[in-house]
Motif scaffolding. Structure first.
Motif: not given
Length: 427
Positions: A92-96, A197-202
């Motif tokens: 999800m982070v990469v695709t965002d 990206f920032l939210s899921i990365r956390g």
């Protein structure tokens, strides 16, 4: 591992406070909401830019929508086999990040005067391809982050956030394209993907990803395993067929719909965005109902009746005539009903799919259903463009809207219609 059905009666009627206290669940919820907002805005921005600014015809609009949907057919099965072996968070982070860069590049190209139809086709395909991987990972992430007895309320919360995104996305996209510029509209989509990206990365919790063997099965074998599993389950097989019928005719309907509103009803971009946004509040209501009605009325009853009502209301659209003061309120009501009952079906189907699927097969089952259910959408978009050109907007819209009713008919004739108030367990 307990099945979903074991706790529906206790916690399925509302979202447990423990879920909202879970920091990682909140991060997933926020990231998914932002991502869906960017996606729904982009789905309106690109077609409306093509129609209102480039003046494309029905055939070209059908091609644009088909290009954006083609990755579902080309990549969904590969995504399922791949995501089952990786962290959903990473995917999800990469695709965002990829979608943010694609729409950011679109904004820059627009400012430089390079944003024509060829560029829109490239962006539509890139965003569509990345969205395929994000959607498969998103449907897998909840299973890996929460207990199975929290799947129904967790799905209700996540689908509710998607509904909120549907409220703001189309309205934001339509307003920005109409009032500001296509580059500004594209930039807004990029910002929402960056927030996701920032939210899921956390997210910090390690996922329960199935262990990898020293010599993992080849991708082709893993894809075949997913296909065999879905084809061998009567409920999942019906979900595939009903979804394919619905998505095919919905793609055709939306292609004509996006032409019908500005050219037949003479609505502005802002009015179109407002009308489309009415799906969001309806979908929010549908998510809330999905946490209660299946347990009270039975999953089969809810699936068939909600699909029939939600799809059937679209038959009212071709009958609309008159000024915007008449047509816009009517469209708001139609889209509200469509969103409410459509979302009720979506959440209920997702709960059924997750309940009957083993953990190691979740991503492949989701991808197989996505592939078979949405793989024909590019052809549906092309059909919509053809019917609008050959038969006219009203006649074409009537035919494609009627075609969506094939979906509840298939469910009514299947084992899905006989599901009771509890969900079956995974084998």
């Amino acid at each position: 591992m307990p099945s979903v059905s074991s706790s529906v009666s206790d916690s399925g009627q509302s979202v447990p406070p423990s879920l909202w206290r879970d920091r990682d669940f909140r991060r997933l919820w926020l990231g998914q909401t932002a991502s869906q907002l960017g996606e729904h805005a982009s789905l309106v921005i690109l077609p409306l830019f093509a129609v209102l600014t480039l003046g494309v015809g029905a055939g070209e609009l059908g091609v644009l929508r088909a290009v954006g949907q083609a990755p579902i057919l080309l990549l969904a099965l590969l995504a399922g086999a791949w995501v089952d072996r990786w962290r959903a968070r990473t995917v999800m982070v990469v695709t965002d990040a990829g979608r943010a860069l694609a729409l950011g590049a679109t904004a820059v190209a627009g400012l430089l005067g390079w944003l024509g139809l060829p560029a829109l086709l490239v962006v539509a395909f890139a965003v569509g391809a990345l969205s395929v991987f994000f959607d498969v990972a998103y449907q897998t992430s909840l299973v890996r982050l929460v207990r199975r007895d929290q799947l129904v309320p967790g799905n209700s919360a996540l689908e509710g956030s998607r509904s909120a995104a549907q409220i703001g996305g189309p309205a934001l996209g339509g307003t920005l394209v109409s009032a500001l510029s296509a580059p500004a509209a594209a930039a807004s989509g990029a910002l929402f993907f960056a927030l996701s990206f920032l939210s899921i990365r956390g997210i910090r919790r390690r996922e329960s990803v199935p262990e990898r063997s020293e010599r993992p099965p080849r991708v082709g074998r893993r894809i075949r395993e997913g296909l065999r599993f879905v084809a061998g389950d009567a409920s999942l097989r019906t979900v595939c067929l009903a979804s394919a019928a619905f998505q095919f005719f919905l793609a055709a309907t939306m292609t004509i719909y996006l032409l019908f509103l500005p050219r037949e009803l003479h609505l502005s971009g802002t009015a179109i965005g407002l009308a489309l946004a009415a799906t969001g509040p309806g979908a929010l209501l549908g998510s809330l109902l999905a946490a209660r009605l299946p347990h009270r009325l039975g999953y089969g009853t809810v699936l068939v009746s909600a699909a029939a009502i939600g799809d059937g209301v679209m038959l009212c659209v071709p009958a609309l005539h008159g000024p915007a003061t008449v047509t816009v309120p009517a469209l708001l009501a139609i889209n509200f009903v469509f969103g409410a009952f459509g979302q009720l079906v979506n959440v209920t189907v997702m709960a059924v799919r997750q309940a009957v699927t083993p953990d190691g097969m979740q991503a492949r089952a989701a991808a197989t259903i996505t592939f078979t259910g949405m793989g024909l959408t590019p052809l549906g978009s092309l059909l919509g463009g053809f019917l609008a050109t050959a038969w006219g907007l009203r006649a074409g819209l009537l035919v494609t809207a009627a075609g969506m009713l094939l979906s509840p008919l298939l469910m009514a004739l299947s084992p899905l219609a006989r599901l009771g108030r509890t969900l079956p367990a995974a084998p």
